[in-house]
Design an enzyme around this catalytic site. Structure first.
Site, short mmCIF file in Angstrom:
data_model
loop_
_atom_site.label_atom_id
_atom_site.label_comp_id
_atom_site.label_asym_id
_atom_site.label_seq_id
_atom_site.Cartn_x
_atom_site.Cartn_y
_atom_site.Cartn_z
N HIS A 198 27.07 109.21 7.12
CA HIS A 198 25.76 109.13 7.78
C HIS A 198 24.86 110.19 7.18
O HIS A 198 25.26 111.33 7.00
CB HIS A 198 25.96 109.39 9.28
CG HIS A 198 24.74 109.13 10.12
ND1 HIS A 198 23.66 109.97 10.14
CD2 HIS A 198 24.45 108.11 10.96
CE1 HIS A 198 22.75 109.47 10.97
NE2 HIS A 198 23.20 108.34 11.48
N CYS A 236 20.86 104.85 7.57
CA CYS A 236 20.22 105.06 8.87
C CYS A 236 18.73 105.19 8.62
O CYS A 236 18.25 106.21 8.10
CB CYS A 236 20.79 106.31 9.55
SG CYS A 236 19.98 106.65 11.11
N HIS A 263 22.22 101.38 10.32
CA HIS A 263 21.64 101.80 11.60
C HIS A 263 20.16 101.48 11.53
O HIS A 263 19.44 102.12 10.76
CB HIS A 263 21.78 103.31 11.80
CG HIS A 263 23.15 103.75 12.18
ND1 HIS A 263 23.45 105.07 12.45
CD2 HIS A 263 24.31 103.07 12.35
CE1 HIS A 263 24.73 105.18 12.76
NE2 HIS A 263 25.28 103.98 12.70
N ASP A 308 19.88 101.14 16.53
CA ASP A 308 20.12 102.56 16.78
C ASP A 308 19.30 102.97 18.00
O ASP A 308 18.91 102.10 18.79
CB ASP A 308 19.76 103.35 15.52
CG ASP A 308 20.47 104.69 15.43
OD1 ASP A 308 21.20 105.03 16.36
OD2 ASP A 308 20.28 105.39 14.43
N HIS A 309 19.06 104.23 18.17
CA HIS A 309 18.37 104.74 19.37
C HIS A 309 17.30 103.79 19.89
O HIS A 309 16.46 103.32 19.14
CB HIS A 309 17.67 106.07 19.08
CG HIS A 309 18.58 107.09 18.49
ND1 HIS A 309 18.12 108.28 18.01
CD2 HIS A 309 19.93 107.11 18.34
CE1 HIS A 309 19.14 108.98 17.55
NE2 HIS A 309 20.25 108.29 17.74
N TYR A 322 20.52 105.92 24.00
CA TYR A 322 21.58 104.93 24.10
C TYR A 322 21.61 104.16 25.41
O TYR A 322 22.66 103.85 25.95
CB TYR A 322 22.95 105.57 23.80
CG TYR A 322 23.10 105.87 22.33
CD1 TYR A 322 23.48 104.88 21.44
CD2 TYR A 322 22.81 107.13 21.82
CE1 TYR A 322 23.59 105.13 20.08
CE2 TYR A 322 22.91 107.40 20.45
CZ TYR A 322 23.30 106.40 19.60
OH TYR A 322 23.41 106.64 18.25
C1 DNO Z 1 23.01 109.62 16.63
C2 DNO Z 1 23.99 109.15 15.64
C3 DNO Z 1 24.76 110.28 15.01
C4 DNO Z 1 25.92 109.71 14.23
C5 DNO Z 1 26.73 110.72 13.51
C6 DNO Z 1 27.71 110.02 12.60
O1 DNO Z 1 22.63 108.90 17.48
O2 DNO Z 1 23.41 108.35 14.67
O3 DNO Z 1 25.23 111.12 15.99
O4 DNO Z 1 26.77 109.03 15.09
O5 DNO Z 1 25.95 111.57 12.80
O6 DNO Z 1 28.73 110.89 12.28
#
Ligand code: DNO
Length: 339
Positions: A198, A236, A263, A308-309, A322
């Site tokens: 990531h 991401c 992501h 993602d978020h 989340y």
């Molecule tokens: C946040 C996530 C990160 C991710 C880590 C992967 O929401 O994208 O915490 O899980 O960095 O190791």
């Protein structure tokens, strides 16, 4: 592509029953949360997680994360032994049918924001980052904490840890990442597991700590350390996209085949090193979601994707970034983009 959704286990207010009702959802992204970084995960707990998912018609093929203990990252005495444990986890996960493991190599702090409930004009709230606020914080004196962070250090331990990273600097961190990859990737290759690092979030140094997975050059360097396909990345968009110097469409095209995990989220950049998280569609923010997906697909991407978020909408309260609603909207938007 397989559409997935992050699930934080039995304590997650977003239940598996809810996740499985999102159209096109193939599986969950999860982890064993009650084990300290560096320890070996029991086969029983891995299989229990898998069977819970499967009882709800969901696959369990992606782990996020198998955390890399600090001692591996700064190259402490026990690094070798801890890398061995890490390899054993990859073998166990591979045997249980896991195909992709997400991890990061960020020193001390995982993702960083300055505000957790940034008020948006439409009445929703979301995570935000403002560099000036961050620069005014001192992790050694303030009661600063974020959902992504390990809270187990005392201030004294934190100070020592930060010192260690300052001493090794970026090149020291690269060297320790190289040692890690040279041991772990061949094991992942044998186990049939794709490793997906990531990127750093945000993609620049914070609190004087080195961050190295931040742009196209660093990803190129990373991929060449071990040129096996299993040595790949998590693209991401919200992390890499926070830097206006990153051309994500170009990066998506160039790295498509080594993107094992995607992501997708959007952010609105409002100033220099200042942004907040917005709804997933391209029009909501500064990131060309459509262009990224198009470039990935045209260049052979075939990995896992997750929204993602999300923002907090419709009065939802829950784990920052989340909740259910906005991530579910994101998931259906993503399904539409791919269709
Ligand atoms: C946040 C996530 C990160 C991710 C880590 C992967 O929401 O994208 O915490 O899980 O960095 O190791």
């Amino acid at each position: 592509m397989k559409l997935t959704f992050r699930w934080y286990g039995d304590n997650d207010p977003v239940t598996l029953e809810k996740i499985r009702q999102i159209p096109k959802m193939s599986g969950i992204v999860s982890a064993i949360y009650d084990v300290a970084p560096g320890e070996v995960w029991s086969n029983e707990s891995i299989l229990a997680l898998k069977s819970k998912a499967e009882q709800n018609g969901l696959e369990f093929e992606v782990v996020e994360s198998v955390p890399v203990p600090e001692e591996i990252k700064y190259g402490g005495e026990r690094a070798g032994e801890l890398i061995e444990n890490y390899c054993e986890n990859i073998r166990r996960l591979g045997r249980a049918g896991v195909k992709c493991v997400c991890y990061n190599f960020m020193p001390v702090f995982d993702w960083l924001r300055s505000e957790l409930e940034h008020q948006n004009a439409d009445g929703s709230n979301s995570l935000a980052y403002n560099e000036l606020t961050v620069l005014s914080m001192n992790p050694l004196t303030s009661e600063l904490s974020l959902p992504g962070w390990d809270e187990s250090y005392t201030k004294g331990e934190l100070a020592q840890l930060i010192e260690k990273y300052k001493k090794i600097g970026k090149e020291g961190l690269w060297a320790n990442l190289t040692t890690f990859l040279e041991k772990v990737i061949p094991v992942a290759h044998e186990a049939g597991v794709n490793m997906a690092i990531h990127p750093d979030d945000p993609p620049w140094d914070i609190f004087g700590l080195p961050r190295i997975i931040t742009d196209a050059d660093s990803i190129r360097r990373f991929l060449s350390i071990v040129p096996l396909e299993e040595n790949g990345i998590t693209l991401c968009t919200g992390s890499l996209g926070a830097s206006v110097d990153n051309d994500l469409v170009k990066m998506a095209g160039e790295f498509a085949k080594r993107v094992h995990f995607l992501h997708l989220r959007n952010i609105l950049i409002t100033g220099e090193r200042e942004f907040h998280e917005v709804g997933h569609p391209t029009e909501c923010g500064s990131i060309d979601m459509f262009g990224i997906v198009k470039a990935l697909l045209e260049n052979g991407f075939d990995g896992y994707v997750r929204p993602d978020h999300g923002r907090m909408i419709w009065g939802e309260v829950g784990r920052y970034g989340y909740g259910l609603y906005d991530r579910a909207l994101g998931a259906t938007y993503i399904a539409g983009l791919f269709e």
